[in-house]
Design a protein around this motif. Structure first.
Motif, PDB file in Angstrom:
ATOM      1  N   MET A   1      27.099 -20.400  57.237  1.00 29.10           N
ATOM      2  CA  MET A   1      26.502 -19.072  57.348  1.00 29.10           C
ATOM      3  C   MET A   1      26.229 -18.459  55.992  1.00 29.10           C
ATOM      4  O   MET A   1      26.076 -17.265  55.845  1.00 29.10           O
ATOM      5  N   GLU A 273      26.493  -7.946  61.891  1.00 30.26           N
ATOM      6  CA  GLU A 273      26.563  -9.375  62.165  1.00 30.26           C
ATOM      7  C   GLU A 273      28.008  -9.818  62.374  1.00 30.26           C
ATOM      8  O   GLU A 273      28.313 -10.621  63.256  1.00 30.26           O
ATOM      9  N   LEU A 276      29.053  -8.859  65.721  1.00 31.26           N
ATOM     10  CA  LEU A 276      28.512  -9.791  66.712  1.00 31.26           C
ATOM     11  C   LEU A 276      29.383 -11.043  66.795  1.00 31.26           C
ATOM     12  O   LEU A 276      29.719 -11.518  67.881  1.00 31.26           O
ATOM     13  N   LEU A 277      29.769 -11.550  65.608  1.00 26.52           N
ATOM     14  CA  LEU A 277      30.635 -12.727  65.589  1.00 26.52           C
ATOM     15  C   LEU A 277      31.933 -12.434  66.329  1.00 26.52           C
ATOM     16  O   LEU A 277      32.419 -13.257  67.111  1.00 26.52           O
ATOM     17  N   ARG A 278      32.488 -11.243  66.073  1.00 24.75           N
ATOM     18  CA  ARG A 278      33.736 -10.871  66.743  1.00 24.75           C
ATOM     19  C   ARG A 278      33.496 -10.787  68.251  1.00 24.75           C
ATOM     20  O   ARG A 278      34.328 -11.220  69.047  1.00 24.75           O
ATOM     21  N   ALA A 279      32.347 -10.237  68.646  1.00 31.98           N
ATOM     22  CA  ALA A 279      32.056 -10.057  70.069  1.00 31.98           C
ATOM     23  C   ALA A 279      31.956 -11.399  70.775  1.00 31.98           C
ATOM     24  O   ALA A 279      32.469 -11.553  71.877  1.00 31.98           O
ATOM     25  N   VAL A 280      31.316 -12.379  70.155  1.00 32.89           N
ATOM     26  CA  VAL A 280      31.165 -13.658  70.836  1.00 32.89           C
ATOM     27  C   VAL A 280      32.360 -14.569  70.613  1.00 32.89           C
ATOM     28  O   VAL A 280      32.292 -15.748  70.958  1.00 32.89           O
ATOM     29  N   GLY A 281      33.435 -14.033  70.020  1.00 35.76           N
ATOM     30  CA  GLY A 281      34.663 -14.814  70.052  1.00 35.76           C
ATOM     31  C   GLY A 281      35.270 -15.246  68.740  1.00 35.76           C
ATOM     32  O   GLY A 281      36.156 -16.097  68.735  1.00 35.76           O
ATOM     33  N   ALA A 282      34.841 -14.686  67.611  1.00 41.15           N
ATOM     34  CA  ALA A 282      35.505 -15.028  66.353  1.00 41.15           C
ATOM     35  C   ALA A 282      36.723 -14.126  66.191  1.00 41.15           C
ATOM     36  O   ALA A 282      36.625 -12.914  66.375  1.00 41.15           O
ATOM     37  N   THR A 283      37.880 -14.709  65.851  1.00 44.97           N
ATOM     38  CA  THR A 283      39.054 -13.875  65.596  1.00 44.97           C
ATOM     39  C   THR A 283      38.930 -13.277  64.201  1.00 44.97           C
ATOM     40  O   THR A 283      38.140 -13.748  63.376  1.00 44.97           O
ATOM     41  N   ARG A 285      40.921 -13.550  61.850  1.00 47.15           N
ATOM     42  CA  ARG A 285      41.267 -14.553  60.860  1.00 47.15           C
ATOM     43  C   ARG A 285      40.073 -15.465  60.577  1.00 47.15           C
ATOM     44  O   ARG A 285      39.828 -15.851  59.444  1.00 47.15           O
ATOM     45  N   GLN A 286      39.351 -15.815  61.640  1.00 48.70           N
ATOM     46  CA  GLN A 286      38.180 -16.680  61.449  1.00 48.70           C
ATOM     47  C   GLN A 286      37.129 -15.996  60.580  1.00 48.70           C
ATOM     48  O   GLN A 286      36.528 -16.620  59.710  1.00 48.70           O
ATOM     49  N   ARG A 289      38.382 -16.122  57.112  1.00 46.31           N
ATOM     50  CA  ARG A 289      38.276 -17.446  56.528  1.00 46.31           C
ATOM     51  C   ARG A 289      36.814 -17.764  56.180  1.00 46.31           C
ATOM     52  O   ARG A 289      36.523 -18.382  55.170  1.00 46.31           O
ATOM     53  N   PRO A 367      34.422  -5.651  67.177  1.00 50.42           N
ATOM     54  CA  PRO A 367      33.279  -6.258  67.848  1.00 50.42           C
ATOM     55  C   PRO A 367      32.236  -5.226  68.257  1.00 50.42           C
ATOM     56  O   PRO A 367      31.046  -5.523  68.270  1.00 50.42           O
ATOM     57  N   LEU A 368      32.698  -3.997  68.566  1.00 45.21           N
ATOM     58  CA  LEU A 368      31.751  -2.979  69.018  1.00 45.21           C
ATOM     59  C   LEU A 368      30.714  -2.637  67.969  1.00 45.21           C
ATOM     60  O   LEU A 368      29.648  -2.117  68.277  1.00 45.21           O
TER      61      LEU A 368
END
Ligand SMILES: Nc1ncnc2c1ncn2[C@@H]1O[C@H](COP(=O)(O)OP(=O)(O)O)[C@@H](O)[C@H]1O
Ligand SMILES: [Mg+2]
Lengths: 809, 268
Positions: A1, A273, A276-283, A285-286, A289, A367-368
């Motif tokens: 990314m 962005e 959005l990553l958090r919304a579709v499932g990034a923790t 920590r991810q 990282r 995520p919101l």
């Protein structure tokens, strides 16, 4: 990314930082003492005992006396494998061409040094013509001077101009005279060179020599003979080390700072962005990282580029350093492993350090935030941030107080640097909180340039305080640094010069011109009061270190007392400074009149002097006063540094007449010049960096604001108005940064002034070099205007109606 | 697909949630924003559920709490009071990371705009949730998902090279590939023209019909609502009406007009 455009600014910032670090560390690693060419063929060299001073004092070693030298030479010559033992004598001797010293040679120390002819065999000096000097009045000179054998030449020595005849020419700097002449001019010896028989092992000879010399000197072989390089070269190299270390450290510090603000900015721009990553499932920590991985990739790539650029630049910079006088002329760039490794690691390390706080913020994006339309920042500044900022400012202020109350100039300067670093860091951390009020302060001047634009500019600067702060931070850093450092240097220089001028009671002053000092003949011609400095060595009973170097001034007491306004006699009388065994000491020596005071002179003889008076510590520009004749007896090559005269006179050869103010300003001119160059170098590094950072951040901001601007265009703004808007916006932000930075520096300068006033004992004027400040602010303004206007202009060439997909409020 | 960690629910609701066949249940949901003068009650006691394999449209005037309902149901926001369960798992029991993992595995999203990461291609965006879960979906699956939304030939394109409707369809493909239990869509056709809207709505409908997934969609367009099995009408943070059975745009419009004649403070 990893997005190329988004990472470009961080990449550039890291690459430049690493390039600077790489160049500086490569040059640092290259700065090693060189074995002087003159001693290249002496495989083993014995050096007289070290003076008991810190390594950065650059005083010569304590010489052996004539008898000690003779004894050592005899015993060394008896060692197996030794072909010749040559005491290397060095004294002042400068050939005059057309009645004046040669201009080009003034900076090369060995160009005005003389040696005995026997020294020639230590360095394999090649005689290109003529015969060796055998009698007094005969000399062999550098063929570069353009003289022929048999020609007359005037040598300027400590006694005065002397007539010599050129008997031969060699391929190297300096002059060579008959050994007996050299022994008279330099009775004390500091170096004995051993030429070995063919096939002899230097290490074995050295071991044997150590047995002979014992504690009365060091035996050096191989690269260790670099310790014999001219003291001036060693000092120049030391200065160069300081400059390079400071540059590397500053580059690292500034880079972390600038890259951190760039990363913070990209993260702020990517909130949506990341949401959005958090919304579709990034923790969290991810996300963190991911941000670290991006920084690492950018840092490693930029580090590599920076390393290559730095390595390519190093030789050019090295030549520049030699030219301005930060490295001796023997300096060569060598590519060592450790600077390469350090610089290669620097990129990722800088990037990771810089991204640390941004990554925490990125991980906290909820995520919101992907769904919120307007990117209005909510709280301009976090509580932890306020606390950290306040702590830093408090530390900065405490250090400023430290600056003001420090006794020693060097310590004060150190405090000042730390103080400004803390204040700058604090101001940057607190900037988002301060930006609002400052923008409001600027409201009135902004009202005039066209109502709507002014409103938009203010609105933007106020709501996006973090963005504004991110752009203002590098300006703040740069301006604070420039104002503080240049102001400190100028104020200090002026204060010291004023103090010096105040202490002298004379009309005019005779100083050397293209020569290291004035000869006796020149002094006698003036009839003024002269200072004849020499280094003596003192071992205080029962105290370490032994052989402490002291500056003894040879003076005529009456004239000296009249010319020196600062003189305060605490005990005894200066009038008793006569004969061949008297001395005046300062209070620091802790002695009373009539006590004994033993010192070793430049000829290596130990003399027991008698204290006749004690003066206050600051009243003489040295450590001791002795009768002028005593200095001359023990140091035939001592040179007079200064002559105070009542009326303006015609200067003799190798001298110049200046008024007191000029002299005071010039007294440390060489030093001041180096310091000022150094200052400009540091300011240049930080200013260039700050300006690049400003431009970077603005370019990023422009990309993020394209939609905004199109909207303003659609609302009826002309292209010119939009350009004016973005330019005015950046100008405001740059000015905010400059104001904050100036304020920070001013606090630092005031405390420095207080400290100086205490030291000098008189009020001190604050000197701020406005040209430097204006240059720095102007550079930031210029790059800021370009970086905001150019991309806007480009995006405005497209039609305003082509709005980006999906942007619906 | 690994099942999300099921926690032992507190006894009061535990029995209730296990017995239901509903994919999503909302019980007594209240959401309050701000304090003092700026206090807004976005949701004021909503209790409803979304059965597995159904398509529900949520409608209501602007500011009635539709988006808030969706966010709370999807675990993007936490309600002030009340309980949300997805697949029998109580969201308020989950920590931030567990909630994230649940979203990754069980929930799909289609927003009105900004659905895609701008630096990734369409195919990469489709893969994203699986990749975040450290799984790499077979390339054939990705291609199939994109093919299903009619974008097989656009796999390598970035969002900036796609139209709004195409971007929405990529988001649907993303919701397709992990087979989430429920897909939430907030005005997914709000920024699209009518033919692009129809394509997206047909795809959402296909999720329910062909794969038995559950779809909850916020919309203000009666024609869009006609694709649903059920319509919830919201006003002032409460469920005020519900339509079931065969739904037509005309019926929805009529029901809304009916409510409009009753004095209401907000307009559509
Ligand atoms: N984060 C928030 N902070 C404060 N108020 C909010 C927030 N989100 C929504 N609201 C308020 O809650 C109410 C419902 O909002 P929303 O659910 O977005 O309505 P809808 O989607 O139906 O238009 C509105 O009055 C809105 O202003
Ligand atoms: Mg909404």
């Amino acid at each position: 990314m990893v997005s190329v455009r988004r990472s470009a600014s961080a990449f550039v910032a890291v690459a430049i930082g690493v390039a600077l670090v790489a160049a500086a560390t490569l040059l640092l690693a290259s700065g090693r003492p060189q074995v002087p060419d003159r001693l290249a063929r002496a495989a083993v060299v014995v050096q007289s005992p070290e003076a008991g001073a810190s390594a950065d004092a650059f005083v010569p070693t304590r010489p052996w006396s004539a008898t000690a030298t003779a004894g050592l030479v005899g015993r060394l010559a008896a060692l197996p494998g030794v072909a010749a033992v040559v005491p290397d004598r060095t004294f002042y001797a400068q050939p005059l061409v057309d009645g004046r010293p040669v201009a080009a040679d003034t900076r090369r120390e060995d160009a005005h040094q003389g040696h005995g002819w026997s020294s020639a065999q230590l360095g394999g000096l090649r005689r290109t013509a003529g015969e060796p000097p055998l009698r007094p009045g005969e000399v062999v000179v550098d063929r570069a001077l353009g003289l022929r054998t048999g020609a007359p030449v005037t040598l300027l020595t400590a006694a005065g101009p002397e007539a010599y005849t050129v008997t031969g020419l060699v391929d190297g700097p300096g002059v060579l005279v008959a050994d007996e002449v050299a022994a008279a001019l330099a009775p004390g010896v500091r170096t004995i060179g051993l030429v070995l028989a063919p096939g002899a092992d230097p290490e074995r000879v050295a071991t044997a020599a150590r047995g002979v010399v014992g504690g009365d000197g060091q035996v050096l072989t191989g690269a260790a003979r670099g310790a014999l390089e001219p003291r001036g070269d060693a000092r120049t190299r030391w200065i160069g080390m300081q400059v390079l270390t400071a540059t590397a450290a500053l580059a690292g510090f500034v880079t972390v700072f600038v890259v951190a603000s760039t990363f913070a900015f990209t993260i702020a721009q990517r909130r949506r962005e990341l949401g959005l990553l958090r919304a579709v499932g990034a923790t969290g920590r991810q996300v963190r990282r991911m941000v670290y991985a991006e920084a690492l990739a950018v840092g490693a790539a930029a580090g590599l580029v920076g390393l290559l650029v730095g390595a390519a630049l190093a030789p050019l910079l090295g030549r520049l350093l030699v030219d301005v006088g930060y490295e001796p002329s023997t300096f060569r760039v060598r590519y060592e492993l450790w600077p390469v490794a350090v610089s290669f690691a620097a990129g990722p390390v800088i990037a990771l350090l810089a991204v640390w706080s941004a990554s925490r913020r990125a991980a906290r994006v909820r995520p919101l935030e992907a769904l919120r339309e307007a990117a209005v920042e909510q709280r301009p500044i976090g509580r932890v941030r306020v606390a950290v900022g306040a702590l830093l400012v408090a530390a900065g202020l405490a250090l400023s107080v430290g600056t003001a109350t420090a006794d020693e100039a060097r310590i004060a300067a150190q405090y000042a640097l730390y103080a400004v670093m803390a204040l700058v860091a604090g101001a940057t951390v607190l900037a988002p909180a301060v930006v609002g009020p400052v923008v409001r302060l600027l409201r009135s001047p902004l009202r005039r340039p066209g109502g709507a634009i002014g409103m938009l500019v203010r609105g933007g600067a106020l709501t996006a305080t973090r963005r504004t702060a991110a752009i203002a931070a590098p300006v703040l850093l740069t301006v604070a640094f420039a104002v503080l450092v240049s102001g400190m240097v100028r104020t200090t220089t002026a204060a010291y010069a004023a103090g010096r001028a105040d202490n002298v009671n004379a009309g005019w002053i005779l100083v050397p011109d293209r020569a290291p000092g004035l000869s006796d003949r020149a002094v006698a011609a003036t009839g003024g009061t002269a200072l004849l400095p020499t280094t003596v060595y003192r071992t205080d009973p029962g105290e370490l270190p032994a052989d402490r170097p002291l500056t003894a001034l040879g003076v005529e007491p009456a004239g000296f007392a009249a010319a020196n306004r600062a003189l305060t006699v605490v005990a005894g009388s200066l009038d008793d400074l006569r004969g061949d065994d008297t001395v005046v000491v300062t209070e620091a020596a802790n002695l009373r009149p009539s006590e004994a005071y033993a010192v070793v002179f430049a000829d290596g003889t130990s003399v027991s002097l008698r204290v006749v008076a004690v003066v206050s510590d600051t009243s003489i520009p040295g450590d001791l006063l002795v009768p002028r004749a005593v200095v001359r007896t023990h140091d035939p090559s001592a040179l007079t540094s200064t002559v105070y005269v009542r009326d303006r006179i015609d200067p003799p050869a190798g001298a110049r007449v200046v008024d007191v103010a000029t002299w005071a300003a010039e007294a440390d001119a060489a030093e001041d010049r180096l310091v000022w160059l150094f200052t400009l170098l540091l300011i240049g590094v930080s200013a260039g960096y700050g300006a690049i950072a400003v431009a970077n951040t603005l370019l990023l901001a422009a990309a993020g604001r394209a939609a905004d601007l199109r909207l303003i265009r659609l609302a009826g703004a002309t292209r010119r108005q939009v350009l004016w808007l973005v330019t005015a916006e950046s100008a405001v932000v740059v000015l905010i940064g400059a104001l904050l930075g100036g304020a920070v520096a001013f606090v630092g300068l005031l405390s420095i002034r207080a400290g100086l006033a205490e030291q000098v004992g008189a009020p001190v004027d604050l000197v701020v070099p406005w040209s430097v400040v204006a240059g720095v602010v102007g550079l930031c303004l210029l790059l800021a205007a370009l970086a905001s206007a150019l991309p806007t202009w480009r995006s405005l060439r497209r039609r305003p109606a082509r709005s980006s997909v999906g942007v619906v409020g | 697909m690994p099942a999300p960690a099921r926690r032992a629910a507190p006894p009061v609701f535990g029995t209730v949630t296990v017995m239901t066949t509903d994919t999503v249940t909302l019980t007594g949901l209240r959401t309050v924003y701000g304090t003092g003068d700026r206090r807004v009650t976005a949701l004021d006691g909503v209790t409803t559920s979304f059965a597995g394999g159904t398509f529900t449209a949520v409608m209501g005037p602007s500011g009635s709490g539709k988006s808030t309902l969706l966010h709370c149901a999807a675990g993007l926001d936490r309600a002030t009071e009340g309980v949300v369960t997805i697949d029998g798992v109580r969201l308020d029991d989950l920590g931030e990371d567990e909630l994230t993992r649940l979203r990754r595995d069980r929930i799909g999203f289609v927003f009105q705009a900004f659905n895609l990461v701008s630096t990734l291609t369409a195919a990469q965006n489709v893969e994203l949730p699986s990749r975040l879960a450290r799984r790499r979906p077979p390339a054939a699956d990705v291609a199939a998902a994109l093919d299903a939304v009619g974008l097989a030939d656009r796999a390598g394109h970035r969002p900036s090279e796609l139209s709004g409707g195409e971007q929405q369809r990529v988001a649907v493909a993303r919701a397709l590939i992990t087979r989430p239990a429920v897909v939430f869509a907030d005005e997914p056709t709000g920024a699209l023209d009518s033919s692009a809207s129809r394509q997206v709505l047909r795809l959402l409908r296909a999720l329910v019909d062909d794969h038995g997934q559950t779809v909850v969609m916020v919309t203000h367009d009666p024609a869009a609502a006609a694709y649903a099995d059920r319509v919830l009408l919201l006003a002032d943070g409460r469920v005020v009406d519900e339509l079931t059975g065969p739904i037509t745009a005309a019926a929805v419009a009529a029901r809304i007009a009916e409510r409009e004649t009753v004095p209401a403070e907000s307009s559509w």
